[in-house]
Structure formats: structure tokens, C-alpha cells
Design a protein around this motif. Structure first.
Motif, mmCIF file in Angstrom:
data_model
loop_
_atom_site.group_PDB
_atom_site.id
_atom_site.type_symbol
_atom_site.label_atom_id
_atom_site.label_comp_id
_atom_site.label_asym_id
_atom_site.label_seq_id
_atom_site.Cartn_x
_atom_site.Cartn_y
_atom_site.Cartn_z
ATOM 1 N N LYS A 75 0.832 -1.198 0.000
ATOM 2 C CA LYS A 75 0.000 0.000 0.000
ATOM 3 C C LYS A 75 0.870 1.253 0.000
ATOM 4 O O LYS A 75 1.950 1.278 0.598
ATOM 5 C CB LYS A 75 -0.931 0.014 1.211
ATOM 6 C CG LYS A 75 -1.996 -1.080 1.161
ATOM 7 C CD LYS A 75 -2.922 -0.994 2.349
ATOM 8 C CE LYS A 75 -4.014 -2.055 2.277
ATOM 9 N NZ LYS A 75 -4.932 -1.976 3.448
ATOM 10 N N ALA A 77 1.038 5.734 0.093
ATOM 11 C CA ALA A 77 0.449 7.038 0.383
ATOM 12 C C ALA A 77 1.372 8.117 -0.169
ATOM 13 O O ALA A 77 2.576 8.102 0.097
ATOM 14 C CB ALA A 77 0.257 7.236 1.882
ATOM 15 N N LEU A 98 -3.950 4.854 5.103
ATOM 16 C CA LEU A 98 -3.805 4.398 3.722
ATOM 17 C C LEU A 98 -2.807 3.252 3.589
ATOM 18 O O LEU A 98 -2.891 2.463 2.651
ATOM 19 C CB LEU A 98 -3.356 5.555 2.818
ATOM 20 C CG LEU A 98 -4.348 6.698 2.597
ATOM 21 C CD1 LEU A 98 -3.695 7.786 1.759
ATOM 22 C CD2 LEU A 98 -5.612 6.185 1.912
#
Length: 225
Positions: A75, A77, A98
């Protein structure tokens, strides 16, 4: 003719092998390019700041765009630095949401990339403290000691006795962290590296925090000999 057939067969095998390599590469079987070097060393954590995804930093100026990747789940950000802190990169709550793993407040395996073309900062000095030098005895008005770390202090979810991790001080260093808003202090030993000048564990934070707050903005950090 027999010699010619052998040559034709050998050429056919070689061509087939070359084609197989080409197909394998196109399908992603070839060795991948190593990930880029991170602009920050150590773990990434967060403050309780609200608002859109953003970050604070002691290495990069306001307006710098950074991409933070959690290597454990992929993931990402993308954040803009909005102010100073005591960490190379300190995410706010929205940015952490996030990229975080459920229930985790620290990202140990991460990649921080600067997106605006500037050079990655390595070992940048904090205001008044040259890189590689600490001055625990600098006097301030009123007899207070100068802090060896600048910016807000936050914490990780690490358990155990009060302790801290640091990107500035080696393992075994003893630090006294004081919350100037309530006068509470915690004496901690550095147990490992992080992306902050000082990152408290949960027990140390509980000794000095204001109820419900995950950030100590007004603080002093003293190096104990």
C-alpha cells in the motif's frame, strides 16, 4: 547431408531457447529491478493530526512531496510535508490509514521516496545541532537545557518497559524526555533504530502524555551521561 541436418537441428534448438528467454522476460519471469533506496531510515509512524493525508518532517522542507510505501502489503500514500517534526517522515492519521496493517501503529519495512526531484536528505542537521553532534548542556533562558531533538514526539505500539528507538542516538543511549505542558518526564534507553530523533514506546508515552493525546508538541529531550 547428415552434417547439414545436425547444423540445422542445433540452430533450431538455439532459436527455440532464445524465444523462450524472450517470452519469459515479457511475462515477468526475468529478474526484477531492485527497489530504490529509501530517503528515510528506520520505521515510519504517525501522529494524531487530522485532515487530508499529509506528513511532517525534520529532513524535508514544507511543500516536499513524498511517497511512502508499506513493503509488507504494497500500500502507498503520497503526502506533502506540511511542517516540522522530530521524524524524517511522520504521517498524519489519514496517511497512516492508507498504508497501515490493521492494528499496527508502526511500519517497519517501508520505502520513502522524494517525488519533487530533490536529493534525499541523509543525516541532516537539526536547528542549532550540527550533524553528528549533540549538545545536551546548552543553557536556555530560565536555566532550561536545550533539547537534543526538535519537533513533536510521538510513539509506537511497542510493548515492554519504558524505552525508545532513535535515528540519531546509538543503542544504549539514555535520554530524559519531558512534556513541558504537564512537567511529566520519562527516562528511557534507546533499544534500536527508527526514523525519529526519539520515538517512545507505549509505556514511555503513557508516563508523559496528556489524556487522549498521541503527540507531545512542547518537549525537551536531554542526553544523560
Amino acid at each position: 547431408m547428415k552434417v547439414q541436418r545436425k547444423h540445422v537441428l542445433a540452430a533450431t534448438v538455439a532459436l527455440a531457447a532464445s524465444a523462450a528467454v524472450a517470452v519469459g522476460t515479457g511475462m515477468g519471469f526475468a529478474e526484477t529491478t531492485p527497489a530504490g533506496q529509501s530517503a528515510c531510515a528506520g520505521s515510519v509512524t504517525f501522529s494524531a493530526e487530522g485532515g487530508a493525508p499529509a506528513a511532517t518532517s525534520d529532513r524535508f522542507p514544507v511543500g516536499t512531496r513524498l511517497r511512502v510505501t508499506n513493503l509488507d502489503n504494497g500500500k502507498v500514500a503520497t503526502v506533502t510535508v506540511t511542517g516540522p517534526s522530530g521524524s524524517c517522515v511522520l504521517l498524519n492519521a489519514a496517511a497512516m490509514d492508507l498504508v497501515r496493517e490493521p492494528g499496527k501503529n508502526v511500519i517497519r519495512r517501508n520505502l520513502v521516496e522524494r517525488l519533487d526531484g530533490g536529493a534525499a536528505a541523509t543525516g541532516a542537521a537539526r536547528p542549532g545541532v550540527p550533524a553528528g553532534e549533540v549538545r545536551p548542556g546548552n543553557a536556555q533562558p530560565g536555566g532550561a537545557r536545550a533539547s537534543v531533538c526538535s519537533g513533536a514526539i510521538t510513539f509506537s505500539a511497542e510493548g515492554g518497559a519504558p524505552a525508545a528507538t532513535s535515528g540519531q542516538f546509538p543503542v544504549g543511549t539514555r535520554l530524559r524526555v519531558t512534556n513541558l505542558d504537564n512537567g511529566k518526564a520519562a527516562t528511557v534507553t534507546v533499544t534500536g533504530p527508527s526514523g525519529s530523533c526519539v520515538l517512545l514506546n507505549a509505556a514511555a508515552m503513557d508516563l508523559i502524555r496528556e489524556p487522549g493525546k498521541n503527540l507531545v508538541r512542547r518537549n525537551t529531550v536531554e542526553l544523560l551521561r
